[in-house]
Design a protein around this motif. Structure first.
Motif, PDB file in Angstrom:
ATOM      1  N   GLU A 108      -1.198   0.117  -3.431  1.00  0.00           N
ATOM      2  CA  GLU A 108       0.283  -0.236  -3.439  1.00  0.00           C
ATOM      3  C   GLU A 108       0.611  -1.067  -2.034  1.00  0.00           C
ATOM      4  N   GLY A 109      -0.146  -0.588  -0.924  1.00  0.00           N
ATOM      5  CA  GLY A 109       0.179  -1.293   0.276  1.00  0.00           C
ATOM      6  C   GLY A 109      -0.213  -2.898   0.298  1.00  0.00           C
ATOM      7  N   THR A 110      -1.356  -2.877  -0.495  1.00  0.00           N
ATOM      8  CA  THR A 110      -1.724  -4.455  -0.696  1.00  0.00           C
ATOM      9  C   THR A 110      -0.968  -5.286  -1.376  1.00  0.00           C
ATOM     10  N   LEU A 111      -0.307  -4.747  -2.439  1.00  0.00           N
ATOM     11  CA  LEU A 111       0.535  -5.457  -3.626  1.00  0.00           C
ATOM     12  C   LEU A 111       1.892  -5.845  -2.779  1.00  0.00           C
ATOM     13  N   SER A 112       2.217  -5.076  -1.812  1.00  0.00           N
ATOM     14  CA  SER A 112       3.382  -5.430  -1.078  1.00  0.00           C
ATOM     15  C   SER A 112       3.304  -6.470  -0.043  1.00  0.00           C
ATOM     16  N   SER A 227      -5.777  -6.858   2.707  1.00  0.00           N
ATOM     17  CA  SER A 227      -5.976  -5.653   2.095  1.00  0.00           C
ATOM     18  C   SER A 227      -5.298  -4.594   2.802  1.00  0.00           C
ATOM     19  N   ALA A 228      -4.482  -3.516   2.429  1.00  0.00           N
ATOM     20  CA  ALA A 228      -3.893  -2.546   3.307  1.00  0.00           C
ATOM     21  C   ALA A 228      -5.163  -1.291   3.288  1.00  0.00           C
ATOM     22  N   ALA A 229      -5.320  -0.844   4.471  1.00  0.00           N
ATOM     23  CA  ALA A 229      -6.174   0.182   4.801  1.00  0.00           C
ATOM     24  C   ALA A 229      -6.248   0.601   5.897  1.00  0.00           C
ATOM     25  N   GLU A 230      -6.350   2.116   6.099  1.00  0.00           N
ATOM     26  CA  GLU A 230      -6.409   2.883   7.462  1.00  0.00           C
ATOM     27  C   GLU A 230      -7.851   3.553   7.481  1.00  0.00           C
ATOM     28  N   GLU A 231      -8.344   3.334   8.589  1.00  0.00           N
ATOM     29  CA  GLU A 231      -9.726   3.987   8.889  1.00  0.00           C
ATOM     30  C   GLU A 231      -9.425   5.334   9.013  1.00  0.00           C
ATOM     31  N   VAL A 232     -10.668   6.354   8.661  1.00  0.00           N
ATOM     32  CA  VAL A 232     -10.593   7.546   8.400  1.00  0.00           C
ATOM     33  C   VAL A 232     -11.848   8.183   9.110  1.00  0.00           C
ATOM     34  N   ASN A 233     -11.940   9.689   9.480  1.00  0.00           N
ATOM     35  CA  ASN A 233     -12.737  10.142  10.509  1.00  0.00           C
ATOM     36  C   ASN A 233     -14.248  10.058   9.769  1.00  0.00           C
ATOM     37  N   ILE A 234     -14.446  10.202   8.368  1.00  0.00           N
ATOM     38  CA  ILE A 234     -15.634  10.495   7.919  1.00  0.00           C
ATOM     39  C   ILE A 234     -16.365   8.992   7.512  1.00  0.00           C
TER      40      ILE A 234
END
Length: 280
Positions: A108-112, A227-234
């Motif tokens: 959704e974030g990437t599309l926007s 592309s929209a993304a947010e890094e996570v801990n694992i």
């Protein structure tokens, strides 16, 4: 569920600077207060004009401050980890839900974030290219291979190889009438940047697919599909970003295929016939 303003800002945080970064920082640091602020109230809180606030809201993908404000009002506490911050205490269901949530919101974030003009420009370049090269190292090679696998179904002359040395040789041989799609989640991979610089020196049009619009790759490219993304801990590399980037590549294939119409269908038919001949 539509992606909230909080999630949208977090996914784009690394790409914001100046006034936009200041606004984003205030919003994320004051999630309860921001829900009740008008556009004038937010402008006063950060010491900027309402026009600047309005531009920020549109940059993060909302048509108006009202639309942005409503997305904050309906956001739940779980939305704060919408990209899947997985804890050791999470059970199987919670982990799977977070992974799926991260993928959904990355899409959704990437599309926007990608506007129609950029899609149209990328499609035009690909259709008119003498040759299309796809480049990616490590996890990004998966995206490049997916694009190669799909674009083989079109009349385009495409090439892709997972080995870095071969990719560099391919880049050396490309010229100004060609187009390169270069994939890198961070936009900072040393080998990828070496390839991008070689392509740039040759005058090749570069379409970058990356999660970081302020990265060196993005600055080197002629067009960025972010592309929209947010890094996570694992996860050291964002799986959400990978899914979004594969979908960007699928979208390019579809746009090219539709534009070339009957020519694409002929290629697809020939490929199907050849593949069917290998099956008993």
């Amino acid at each position: 569920m539509a992606q909230s303003g909080f999630a949208r800002i977090r996914s784009m945080r690394d790409q914001l600077s100046g006034s936009d970064e200041k606004i984003a920082g205030f919003i994320l640091a004051n999630p309860e207060e921001i829900r009740s602020l008008t556009i004038q109230g937010l402008a006063n809180a950060v010491g900027l004009s309402t026009a600047t606030i309005s531009r920020f809201v549109k940059r993060v993908g909302f048509g108006s401050f009202r639309e942005f404000s409503l997305s904050l009002a309906v956001a739940t506490q779980s939305d704060d980890t919408v990209f899947g911050e997985i804890d050791e205490e999470d059970d199987t269901t919670e982990i799977v839900q977070k992974v799926f949530s991260g993928a959904t919101n990355a899409l959704e974030g990437t599309l926007s974030m990608i506007n129609s003009d950029d899609w149209a420009t990328a499609t035009k370049w690909l259709v008119e290219a003498r040759r299309v090269g796809l480049f990616g190292i490590g996890g990004s090679s998966i995206v490049a291979l997916n694009g190669y696998h799909k674009l083989l179904r079109t009349p385009l002359d495409v090439e892709q190889h997972p080995d870095y040395d071969v990719q560099l040789m391919q880049a050396v041989r490309m010229r100004a009438t060609d187009v390169a799609i270069v994939v890198s989640h961070s936009g900072r991979n040393h080998d990828t940047l070496t390839i991008a610089r070689q392509l740039k020196n040759n005058g090749v049009k570069i379409i970058a697919i990356t999660a970081y619009q302020q990265s060196e790759l993005a600055k080197t490219a002629d067009l960025v599909l972010a592309s929209a993304a947010e890094e996570v801990n694992i996860r050291s590399e964002s799986m959400s970003s990978l899914i979004a980037q594969i979908t960007i590549m699928d979208s390019l294939f579809t746009l090219v295929g539709v534009q070339l119409g009957d020519k694409t269908q002929q290629v697809v038919d020939h490929i199907r016939t050849a593949i069917e001949g290998t099956r008993e």
